[in-house]
Design an enzyme around this catalytic site. Structure first.
Site, mmCIF file in Angstrom:
data_model
loop_
_atom_site.group_PDB
_atom_site.id
_atom_site.type_symbol
_atom_site.label_atom_id
_atom_site.label_comp_id
_atom_site.label_asym_id
_atom_site.label_seq_id
_atom_site.Cartn_x
_atom_site.Cartn_y
_atom_site.Cartn_z
ATOM 1 N N ARG A 89 -3.836 -41.286 111.636
ATOM 2 C CA ARG A 89 -2.632 -42.317 111.693
ATOM 3 C C ARG A 89 -2.645 -42.679 113.253
ATOM 4 O O ARG A 89 -2.454 -44.045 113.422
ATOM 5 C CB ARG A 89 -1.468 -41.396 111.445
ATOM 6 C CG ARG A 89 -0.083 -42.281 111.549
ATOM 7 C CD ARG A 89 -0.275 -43.588 111.168
ATOM 8 N NE ARG A 89 -0.753 -43.953 109.840
ATOM 9 C CZ ARG A 89 -1.253 -45.225 109.417
ATOM 10 N NH1 ARG A 89 -1.190 -46.364 110.112
ATOM 11 N NH2 ARG A 89 -1.709 -45.419 108.252
ATOM 12 N N LYS A 124 6.383 -60.703 127.529
ATOM 13 C CA LYS A 124 7.093 -60.167 126.423
ATOM 14 C C LYS A 124 6.509 -59.150 125.393
ATOM 15 O O LYS A 124 5.912 -59.567 124.417
ATOM 16 C CB LYS A 124 7.491 -61.401 125.484
ATOM 17 C CG LYS A 124 8.434 -62.370 126.032
ATOM 18 C CD LYS A 124 8.764 -63.567 125.421
ATOM 19 C CE LYS A 124 9.636 -64.657 126.100
ATOM 20 N NZ LYS A 124 10.111 -65.906 125.509
ATOM 21 N N LYS A 156 12.046 -69.030 138.212
ATOM 22 C CA LYS A 156 12.601 -69.425 136.918
ATOM 23 C C LYS A 156 13.916 -70.189 137.073
ATOM 24 O O LYS A 156 14.447 -70.079 138.218
ATOM 25 C CB LYS A 156 12.720 -68.492 135.827
ATOM 26 C CG LYS A 156 11.003 -67.823 135.639
ATOM 27 C CD LYS A 156 11.193 -67.025 134.330
ATOM 28 C CE LYS A 156 11.007 -67.792 133.099
ATOM 29 N NZ LYS A 156 11.049 -67.164 131.876
ATOM 30 N N GLU A 188 9.481 -73.095 137.420
ATOM 31 C CA GLU A 188 9.994 -73.557 136.242
ATOM 32 C C GLU A 188 10.670 -74.805 136.332
ATOM 33 O O GLU A 188 11.596 -75.023 137.102
ATOM 34 C CB GLU A 188 10.861 -72.665 135.514
ATOM 35 C CG GLU A 188 11.050 -72.956 134.073
ATOM 36 C CD GLU A 188 12.251 -72.059 133.435
ATOM 37 O OE1 GLU A 188 11.455 -71.084 132.830
ATOM 38 O OE2 GLU A 188 13.227 -71.837 133.689
ATOM 39 N N ASP A 210 9.285 -76.237 130.643
ATOM 40 C CA ASP A 210 10.121 -75.431 129.714
ATOM 41 C C ASP A 210 10.966 -76.395 128.761
ATOM 42 O O ASP A 210 11.732 -77.076 129.244
ATOM 43 C CB ASP A 210 11.159 -74.673 130.444
ATOM 44 C CG ASP A 210 11.748 -73.753 129.719
ATOM 45 O OD1 ASP A 210 11.032 -73.154 128.771
ATOM 46 O OD2 ASP A 210 13.174 -73.645 129.929
#
Length: 278
Positions: A89, A124, A156, A188, A210
């Site tokens: 597993r 992320k 940012k 950004e 963005d």
């Protein structure tokens, strides 16, 4: 990470194998792909089996980064049934998760084929798994963005709220470049006015565009003119339906958080060969 994962799963011992699998039983099997995909974590899975029982005979049939079809054999295992079942597993958890990231990345990379844009990952990632997941992105044909807060400056919108004066921003970039000359700077922009301003700065290596429309992205590319720097990265609203249109605007990179934060594990399983068929 492997040791921690095994300790989490085995604890004081694999009671099922200890009580229900004879100590002298040997088995042979294959990790098999249940669906098409791109592999990552093959070497990690092999190491899991080795850590549990160094006597298990292992062979990788394909390498990390390989595309596989449904039914493909990925790894062969042979040895103590107890050792193989104890490791099964944890080995699959690593292999399925990382292959899911590689497969998701490969789908985006294939979608932008024929353009000059490259697919980027983000921060992320699963806490503690970043290095492995970013390696999986590379196995899927993608490109790594910064590893963390230490290897690239990314100013940012929230940073700009704290310090929005252009002269102070330029002064900070100069200080950074003096004290950390190898570190790249990315700013950004969510408006074309910001892009125009940032193009006039010294020391800016990348501009993040963005949540801009396709028309705005094309205009940002035109504003840069024939220059190759700063590189332009598109972000926001990126999915399989939109990524090709974004890539066609002429941006250098398209960042996709979903390839790590929302990747679905690739379906892989360990199938044993019945003794009479060996």
């Amino acid at each position: 990470m492997i040791d921690a994962a095994l300790a989490e799963d085995i604890g004081a011992g694999d009671l099922t194998s200890e009580y229900f699998v004879p100590a002298d039983r040997r088995i042979r099997g294959f990790i098999v792909a249940r669906e098409d995909g791109c592999l990552s974590g093959v070497e990690i899975a092999l190491e899991v089996f080795r850590r549990v029982d160094p006597q298990i005979a292992l062979q990788s049939m394909v390498s990390d980064g390989s595309r596989v079809g449904k039914g493909a054999h990925v790894i062969s295992v042979e040895g103590s049934a107890r050792g193989i079942l104890t490791a099964e597993r944890t080995a699959l958890n690593f292999l399925q998760r990382l292959s899911g990231v590689a497969t998701a990345t490969r789908r985006f990379v294939d979608e932008v084929a024929g353009t000059s844009a490259r697919i980027l990952d983000t921060r992320k990632t699963t806490p503690g798994w970043r290095w492995l997941e970013k390696q999986a992105v590379v196995h899927g044909g993608g490109t790594n963005h910064r590893m963390g807060l230490y290897d690239r400056v990314m100013v940012k919108d929230n940073h700009l709220v704290a310090e929005h004066d252009p002269e102070e921003l330029q002064a900070a970039i100069r200080r950074l470049k003096t004290e950390h000359p190898g570190v790249e700077v990315e700013l950004e922009a969510d408006r074309l006015e910001q892009v125009k301003s940032f193009l006039g700065f010294v020391g800016v290596d990348h501009i993040l565009l963005d949540n801009m429309s396709l028309a705005e992205l094309r205009e940002a590319v035109e504003m840069r003119g024939g220059r190759t720097r700063p590189r332009l990265e598109a972000s926001g609203g990126v999915n399989m339906e939109t990524v090709k249109g974004i890539a066609k605007t002429g941006v250098d990179f398209v960042s996709v958080g979903a390839i790590t934060h929302s990747a679905v594990a690739l379906d892989l399983a360990l199938d044993f060969v019945p003794p009479e068929n060996e």
